[in-house]
Design an enzyme around this catalytic site. Structure first.
Site, PDB file in Angstrom:
ATOM      1  N   CYS A 131       0.829  -1.213   0.000  1.00 15.81           N
ATOM      2  CA  CYS A 131       0.000   0.000   0.000  1.00 15.81           C
ATOM      3  C   CYS A 131       0.859   1.257   0.000  1.00 15.81           C
ATOM      4  O   CYS A 131       1.446   1.614   1.027  1.00 15.81           O
ATOM      5  CB  CYS A 131      -0.912  -0.052   1.226  1.00 15.81           C
ATOM      6  SG  CYS A 131      -1.902   1.429   1.422  1.00 15.81           S
ATOM      7  N   CYS A 134      -0.371   3.971   2.391  1.00 14.10           N
ATOM      8  CA  CYS A 134      -0.049   3.723   3.800  1.00 14.10           C
ATOM      9  C   CYS A 134       1.453   3.897   4.080  1.00 14.10           C
ATOM     10  O   CYS A 134       1.831   4.485   5.087  1.00 14.10           O
ATOM     11  CB  CYS A 134      -0.446   2.297   4.206  1.00 14.10           C
ATOM     12  SG  CYS A 134      -1.925   1.678   3.436  1.00 14.10           S
ATOM     13  N   ASP A 135       2.299   3.380   3.215  1.00 13.18           N
ATOM     14  CA  ASP A 135       3.733   3.275   3.538  1.00 13.18           C
ATOM     15  C   ASP A 135       4.663   4.083   2.647  1.00 13.18           C
ATOM     16  O   ASP A 135       5.869   4.132   2.909  1.00 13.18           O
ATOM     17  CB  ASP A 135       4.164   1.791   3.454  1.00 13.18           C
ATOM     18  CG  ASP A 135       3.358   0.928   4.410  1.00 13.18           C
ATOM     19  OD1 ASP A 135       2.943   1.446   5.455  1.00 13.18           O
ATOM     20  OD2 ASP A 135       3.145  -0.258   4.102  1.00 13.18           O
TER      21      ASP A 135
END
Ligand SMILES: Cc1cc2nc3c(=O)[nH]c(=O)nc-3n(C[C@H](O)[C@H](O)[C@H](O)COP(=O)(O)OP(=O)(O)OC[C@H]3O[C@@H](n4cnc5c(N)ncnc54)[C@H](O)[C@@H]3O)c2cc1C
Length: 303
Positions: A131, A134-135
């Site tokens: 992701c 997200c990261d």
């Protein structure tokens, strides 16, 4: 006892919740992770009807708000079992909760497919991510690779290319398969390199992933180093817990009949978790609407 329990709070499940609640049915949506589903991973979506552009998380918030405004309840927990008692069904979650409903709509979507390489599980969270939203920020100014060349991979790659100093896209096919418009954005960037016709065959690193061995056509191997690897090589369904009550194809996707029916009366499917050609927000929402209307007909004895 609820009229309808919906398993999965993605676009399919939440659209089903809106339709069912508007028909004055009592509705419970059970969600194991993030309400809104996969679309929360997309920083920008441009093909949802009614929105020129919207962040996936904002769209998800609107879906949740809409379902709750109609009176649907949302609870968190992973449904681990579904039992058919004929006139009613029981679902149990990993948190130990148990709920009953007269009808159930399964809208469990799909999750990221892994590469199937040795040590992959160990490196997830230690260099491997699924992701970019997200990261991605962890790799600001660093070198990252994206494994995959389809739509999801390229959408994530655009975001990574804005953050990373260098982005290498590794695709097993001889060409990228994602939308042409997104390909053009990526190919115009100086910090993006695309390598096609390669497979990642080995992961390298001690505690953290630091590189990989890639194999080109003809069996030639090469070692590459990087700071992080993002993987977007497709998705797989999450239907195992219900396999006794629904029919699955060889990949685990649910086979549905007209009206999103399954082989078990009172159990319906919607969205990416079923056998279908196009897996998008618009098609998931369409499934959700149809499943809810069928479930309502079932409850009212007209199905
Ligand atoms: C990075 C990315 C970008 C995308 N971009 C676009 C785009 O631009 N346009 C577009 O139309 N589509 C896009 N998609 C695809 C779109 O997000 C999906 O087609 C859509 O979300 C499918 O909806 P769904 O409700 O069927 O499944 P999902 O969105 O997968 O939702 C299913 C939900 O069920 C939950 N769940 C699963 N199992 C259980 C269980 N046992 N108990 C409780 N809850 C459970 C999951 O946690 C999940 O929240 C993108 C997808 C990704 C990953």
């Amino acid at each position: 006892m609820y009229d309808i329990i919906i398993i999965g709070g993605g676009p399919a499940g939440l659209t089903a919740a809106v339709y069912a609640a508007r028909a004055e049915k009592s509705v419970l949506v059970l969600e194991k992770e993030t309400a809104g589903g996969q679309i929360t991973q997309s920083p920008s979506v441009e093909n949802i009807p009614g929105f020129t552009q919207i962040a996936g998380t904002e769209f998800a918030d609107r879906l949740v708000e809409q379902a709750m405004a109609q009176g649907a309840e949302i609870e968190f927990g992973e449904v681990i079992s579904l039992t058919d008692h004929g006139s009613y069904k029981t679902v149990e979650t990993d948190l130990g909760d148990s709920f009953e409903a007269k009808a159930v709509i399964i809208a469990t979507g799909a999750k990221h497919r892994h590469l199937g390489l040795e040590r992959e599980e160990e490196f997830i969270g230690n260099g491997i991510s699924f992701c970019a939203v997200c990261d991605g920020a962890f790799y600001k100014g660093q070198k990252v690779v994206m494994v995959g060349g389809g739509n999801s991979a390229l959408v994530e790659a655009v975001m990574l290319s804005d953050l990373a100093a260098e982005l290498v896209i590794l695709q097993d096919l001889p060409f990228l398969t994602g939308e042409k418009k997104v390909q053009d954005i990526l190919l115009a960037k100086d910090n993006v390199k695309v390598i096609t016709g390669v497979h990642v065959v080995k992961l390298l690193g001690e505690d953290t992933l630091t590189g990989a061995v890639i194999e080109k056509n003809g069996g030639i191997t090469e070692e590459i180093t990087f700071d992080g690897m993002f993987v977007a090589v497709g998705t797989e369904p999450q239907n195992e817990a219900f396999s006794g009550l629904i029919e699955l194809d060889e990949r685990g996707y649910a086979i549905t009949e007209a009206g999103m029916k399954t082989k078990t009366p009172g159990i319906f499917m919607a969205g990416d978790c079923r056998v279908k050609k196009i897996r998008q927000v618009a098609t998931a929402a369409a499934d959700g609407a149809e499943a809810a209307l069928s479930a309502i007909d079932y409850l009212e004895g007209s199905l």
